[in-house]
Scaffold this motif. Structure first.
Motif, PDB file in Angstrom:
ATOM      1  N   ASP A  10      56.988  16.398  72.616  1.00  0.00           N
ATOM      2  CA  ASP A  10      58.288  16.314  71.881  1.00  0.00           C
ATOM      3  C   ASP A  10      57.793  15.401  70.625  1.00  0.00           C
ATOM      4  OD1 ASP A  10      61.034  16.444  71.657  1.00  0.00           O
ATOM      5  OD2 ASP A  10      60.882  14.188  72.063  1.00  0.00           O
ATOM      6  N   SER A  63      58.399  16.728  66.968  1.00  0.00           N
ATOM      7  CA  SER A  63      59.935  16.273  66.514  1.00  0.00           C
ATOM      8  C   SER A  63      59.536  15.455  65.221  1.00  0.00           C
ATOM      9  CB  SER A  63      60.482  15.436  67.491  1.00  0.00           C
ATOM     10  OG  SER A  63      59.859  14.311  67.805  1.00  0.00           O
ATOM     11  N   THR A  92      60.079  18.317  59.638  1.00  0.00           N
ATOM     12  CA  THR A  92      59.565  19.546  60.621  1.00  0.00           C
ATOM     13  C   THR A  92      59.906  20.446  60.100  1.00  0.00           C
ATOM     14  OG1 THR A  92      60.507  17.560  62.323  1.00  0.00           O
ATOM     15  CG2 THR A  92      60.110  19.716  62.892  1.00  0.00           C
ATOM     16  N   ARG A 110      68.761  22.613  63.173  1.00  0.00           N
ATOM     17  CA  ARG A 110      67.905  21.706  63.639  1.00  0.00           C
ATOM     18  C   ARG A 110      68.051  21.547  65.065  1.00  0.00           C
ATOM     19  NH1 ARG A 110      69.556  19.129  58.747  1.00  0.00           N
ATOM     20  NH2 ARG A 110      71.596  18.299  59.867  1.00  0.00           N
ATOM     21  N   GLU A 111      69.268  21.936  65.439  1.00  0.00           N
ATOM     22  CA  GLU A 111      69.481  22.086  66.967  1.00  0.00           C
ATOM     23  C   GLU A 111      68.796  22.896  67.855  1.00  0.00           C
ATOM     24  OE1 GLU A 111      73.281  22.644  70.150  1.00  0.00           O
ATOM     25  OE2 GLU A 111      73.814  22.256  68.108  1.00  0.00           O
ATOM     26  N   GLU A 150      66.057  24.407  66.473  1.00  0.00           N
ATOM     27  CA  GLU A 150      64.564  23.606  66.490  1.00  0.00           C
ATOM     28  C   GLU A 150      64.026  22.821  67.742  1.00  0.00           C
ATOM     29  OE1 GLU A 150      63.396  20.638  63.435  1.00  0.00           O
ATOM     30  OE2 GLU A 150      62.435  22.359  62.562  1.00  0.00           O
ATOM     31  N   GLN A 151      65.038  21.898  67.938  1.00  0.00           N
ATOM     32  CA  GLN A 151      64.821  20.857  68.684  1.00  0.00           C
ATOM     33  C   GLN A 151      64.679  21.355  70.472  1.00  0.00           C
ATOM     34  OE1 GLN A 151      64.033  17.493  68.620  1.00  0.00           O
ATOM     35  NE2 GLN A 151      63.425  17.901  70.576  1.00  0.00           N
ATOM     36  N   TYR A 156      61.894  21.459  73.002  1.00  0.00           N
ATOM     37  CA  TYR A 156      61.764  21.470  74.774  1.00  0.00           C
ATOM     38  C   TYR A 156      61.374  22.514  75.393  1.00  0.00           C
ATOM     39  CZ  TYR A 156      65.331  17.393  73.489  1.00  0.00           C
ATOM     40  OH  TYR A 156      65.792  16.214  72.916  1.00  0.00           O
TER      41      TYR A 156
END
Length: 285
Positions: free
Chosen positions: A86, A90, A108, A119-120, A122-123, A127
């Motif tokens: 992460d 990140s 990123t 972006r959400e 991507e995160q 995860y």
């Protein structure tokens, strides 16, 4: 009783006692340092790990290997843990664009990341990859929101801890600085509390690992609270010169002014020398 005494006199008894003592010491050290808690891989959602494996193969396997076993250009990720994945992804250090002394932080680019939804997504993909790497076994987990929260943190203690453990490389105010062999300690101004905590857990690049046995979770919260609070504080000087106040700026102004006066003096001396030498040359002509 005689049989016990006889066994104690056996030549191997001393070696057995030493081995048993080392085992006991190792167990006690592991318990007190909290290393056992971070080494156990948490239970993972099978769907998430399957998605993470697919993403890993598509974006990471060319360097780290199909099974994250590592290659000649990238290390093994077995035992690295979700927190390391992460942090690296990140912050944009991974996927790496090129090999070098260290991977610089960059925007990123795992996906386009241009909208909140992107972006959400991507995160979430990060995860997923982190969950699959964690399923391989070992490594610290991604810290929870309560672990990185500044609620109840002692910023004064955080300042002392940061000065002792971090300021030598990152600077007094976390502005970063140059290290040896082409490496740098990055600025912490853009780092999230989670990323700061993960960096302490995993020790990326030239940074040492600050495990819970070295810096406790409560002390990590104090350090994070100090770093984030420093960003919001007014700069004690007019220029951002390490945020150490007007003394630094006064010293810079004094040195700069002195250097300017030296240059002016050298220029005037050179002009006077030319004025003296020129008539003598004209006489000889």
């Amino acid at each position: 009783m005689s049989s016990i005494i006889a066994r104690r006199r056996h030549p191997a008894a001393g070696y057995a006692a030493i081995a048993g003592g080392l085992v006991v010491i190792g167990v006690l050290y592991g318990t007190l340092s909290g290393g056992g808690a971070s080494a156990a891989a948490p239970a993972q959602d099978q769907t998430q790990t399957a998605q993470g494996r697919s993403l890993f193969i598509a974006t990471c396997s060319s360097c780290h290997g199909i099974e994250a076993q590592g290659t000649s250009v990238a290390p093994s990720l077995i035992g690295a843990g979700a927190a390391a994945v992460d942090f690296q992804m990140s912050t944009g250090r991974m996927p790496a664009k090129e090999l070098g002394a260290e991977n610089d932080r960059k925007p990123t680019d795992f996906t386009d990341g241009t909208t909140p939804l992107a972006r959400e997504r991507e995160q979430q993909q990060i995860y997923d990859i982190a969950a699959w790497v964690a399923s391989l076994g070992g490594g610290p987990a991604i810290p929870s929101a309560s672990q990185v929260s500044s609620a109840g943190a002692n910023t004064a203690l955080g300042s002392e801890l940061f000065s002792t453990n971090c300021a030598d490389c990152h600077g007094f105010a976390g502005a970063g600085g140059a290290l040896t062999y082409g490496k740098t300690a990055p600025s912490l101004n853009a780092s999230t509390p989670t990323q700061i905590y993960e960096a302490m857990l995993t020790g990326p690049e030239a940074m040492p690992v600050f495990g819970d046995g070295t810096v406790t979770p409560a002390e990590k919260k104090d350090i994070i609270a100090y770093v984030t609070q420093t960003r919001a504080e007014a700069n004690p000087g007019g220029f951002s010169l390490g945020r150490t106040g007007t003394v630094t700026e006064g010293l810079l102004g004094w040195l700069g002014g002195l250097g300017f006066l030296v240059l002016i003096a050298m220029w005037l001396t050179a002009k006077r020398r030319d004025a003296v030498i020129k008539p003598e040359s004209e006489q000889h002509s």
